[in-house]
Design an enzyme around this catalytic site. Structure first.
Site, PDB file in Angstrom:
ATOM      1  N   GLU A 185       0.737  -1.143   0.080  1.00  0.00           N
ATOM      2  CA  GLU A 185      -0.021   0.069   0.003  1.00  0.00           C
ATOM      3  C   GLU A 185       0.942   1.207  -0.011  1.00  0.00           C
ATOM      4  O   GLU A 185       2.114   1.145   0.338  1.00  0.00           O
ATOM      5  CB  GLU A 185      -0.755  -0.063   1.282  1.00  0.00           C
ATOM      6  CG  GLU A 185      -1.720  -1.176   1.478  1.00  0.00           C
ATOM      7  CD  GLU A 185      -2.732  -1.278   0.180  1.00  0.00           C
ATOM      8  OE1 GLU A 185      -3.410  -0.211  -0.079  1.00  0.00           O
ATOM      9  OE2 GLU A 185      -2.716  -2.344  -0.730  1.00  0.00           O
ATOM     10  N   LYS A 200     -10.010  -6.774   4.137  1.00  0.00           N
ATOM     11  CA  LYS A 200     -10.369  -7.962   3.099  1.00  0.00           C
ATOM     12  C   LYS A 200     -11.231  -9.160   3.898  1.00  0.00           C
ATOM     13  O   LYS A 200     -12.250  -9.489   3.068  1.00  0.00           O
ATOM     14  CB  LYS A 200      -9.150  -8.556   2.582  1.00  0.00           C
ATOM     15  CG  LYS A 200      -8.499  -7.524   1.679  1.00  0.00           C
ATOM     16  CD  LYS A 200      -6.997  -8.106   1.206  1.00  0.00           C
ATOM     17  CE  LYS A 200      -6.552  -7.126   0.390  1.00  0.00           C
ATOM     18  NZ  LYS A 200      -4.832  -7.331  -0.062  1.00  0.00           N
TER      19      LYS A 200
HETATM   20  N1  HSE Z   1      -1.013  -4.282  -0.406  1.00  0.00           N
HETATM   21  C1  HSE Z   1      -1.833  -5.116  -0.964  1.00  0.00           C
HETATM   22  C2  HSE Z   1      -1.209  -6.646  -0.691  1.00  0.00           C
HETATM   23  C3  HSE Z   1      -2.300  -5.070  -2.135  1.00  0.00           C
HETATM   24  O1  HSE Z   1      -0.102  -6.437  -0.553  1.00  0.00           O
HETATM   25  O2  HSE Z   1      -2.017  -7.562  -0.939  1.00  0.00           O
HETATM   26  C4  HSE Z   1      -3.410  -5.694  -2.790  1.00  0.00           C
HETATM   27  O3  HSE Z   1      -4.762  -5.667  -2.283  1.00  0.00           O
END
Ligand code: HSE
Length: 404
Positions: A185, A200
């Site tokens: 991110e 998630k």
């Molecule tokens: N930063 C997130 C990850 C990107 O590493 O999974 C995908 O959602």
């Protein structure tokens, strides 16, 4: 021709343009019409970029453009993304997003808004990057009681843990690599601290439960305390450390958690390495099904956004149903759930640790300044109480993932 606009020309946004334009023929095969990326919204200019002429800086230009019927929101965050998504849906334009923060915080609200304006809010790319998991949960696994959803859903941390395990890599160096590869991110704290995985699993649990699971209610621990020593102990135990995001609904106990776990090789998630993600869904009739693929990165994630564009393009002027209500549910049973814990304490508190926790097995890898052990199966609440008693004597602890 069906015109599309992209909000945010960063890693995933530019990938989405690439997928839609480069795979135009295969997409046309499904849609029976041509998809064209007409406009790209970004604050920046992109001199020399192939699609430079399509960049616009004013969202109104897109929202008021009657030729545009689908928006790809790849901006991230819940500030401008929230405002612009609402504007687009209110204008009757379907929105396909990779923005898990938006979906976790406002998913049900956006779905309701889309329904009211005969368009759709789609979010396949918000969990698991390129892995199809949202659509299977919504449209395939519909005849089962879902007992658990357990996955590795953050590519950055899985990449880091794999490199630390296999190469003895240093935490900071391997984080930089993950950032350079476009996995992390903008602020990698969200990856490292488990917040990304938390959002998630909140999305997946909400879809299973059909009501909003607030990500703020989910117990979340990241990987920032995982050290080279933990890797040595894991290897001694014949296990691997993985950041799991899990939702459990079994034996009248319902909870969600994000935390590092120690996995045995008979767990299929043990074998999921590098940037790959996998989500294991257990149904009462189905048993286990696992969804595996590249969980982060430009084109993998863009592929999922583009697949939502295809679905919306096949349903112009219609709302694609998504059973997810704004009613909030909280899962409160983590405290009573039972597991074994791997614990490391300073050597000076060995006696206190043995008194506070039921030791099942000592683990020795040659560090004489500490005492490491696996507890018997105890509840989260019992463990929390002992951990608080031992205070700074606890160097680290990791939950054991035991296959029942
Ligand atoms: N930063 C997130 C990850 C990107 O590493 O999974 C995908 O959602």
């Amino acid at each position: 021709m069906i015109n599309v606009a992209v909000f945010g020309y960063g890693t995933v946004g530019s990938g989405t343009v690439e997928v839609l334009m480069n795979n135009g023929d295969v997409i046309e095969g499904f849609v029976h019409d041509r998809i064209n990326v007409k406009s790209i919204l970004d604050l920046r200019d992109f001199p020399g970029d192939k699609y430079e002429s399509r960049i616009v800086h004013d969202v109104d230009e897109i929202v008021n453009d009657p030729e545009i019927s689908i928006i790809c929101e790849t901006m991230g965050g819940t500030g401008a993304a929230y405002k612009f998504t609402k504007m687009a849906l209110e204008a009757g334009k379907s929105v396909c997003t990779s923005n898990k923060e938006m979906v976790a915080a406002h998913g049900a609200e956006m779905i309701a808004l889309a329904k009211a304006h005969n368009c759709s809010y789609k979010f396949e790319a918000s969990v698991g990057g390129g892995i199809p998991i949202i659509r299977p949960l919504e449209t395939s696994l519909t005849a089962d009681v879902i007992l658990s959803v357990c996955g590795i859903v953050n590519g950055t941390t899985n990449y880091m843990l794999t490199k630390m395990d296999k190469e003895g890599a240093d935490f900071d160096a391997v984080l930089k690599e993950a950032q350079a590869n476009g996995y992390a991110e903008a602020d990698p704290t969200a990856d490292i601290e488990g917040f990304d995985a938390c959002r998630k699993i909140a999305i997946l649990a909400s879809l299973v439960y059909k009501k909003t699971v607030k990500y703020e209610d989910i117990h979340t621990e990241g990987i920032k305390n995982i050290s080279a020593r933990d890797m040595k102990y894991a290897s001694q135990l014949g296990r691997k450390i993985k950041l799991l995001a899990r939702y459990e609904s079994n034996n009248n106990i319902r909870y969600a958690i994000v935390a590092p776990f120690l996995l045995t090789p008979d767990n299929p998630l043990y074998h999921v390495d590098d940037v790959f993600n996998a989500i294991k869904v257990t149904g009462n009739m189905l048993g286990e099904a696992m969804f595996y693929g590249k969980g982060a990165g430009k084109l993998a994630t863009a592929s999922a956004v583009a697949s939502d564009v295809v679905e919306c393009a096949k349903n112009i002027g219609k709302h694609i149903e998504c059973e997810l209500s704004e009613e909030v549910v909280s899962f409160t049973d983590l405290d009573v759930s039972k597991k074994r814990f791997f614990v490391r304490v300073g050597a000076e508190v060995t006696a206190e640790a043995k008194a506070a926790l039921p030791v099942e097995e000592e683990v020795k890898v040659g560090f004489y300044d500490e005492f490491a052990f696996v507890t018997k199966k105890i509840s989260e609440a019992e463990f929390e109480k002992a951990k608080n008693e031992l205070g700074t004597g606890v160097l680290n602890y990791i939950r054991m993932e035991d296959r029942e």
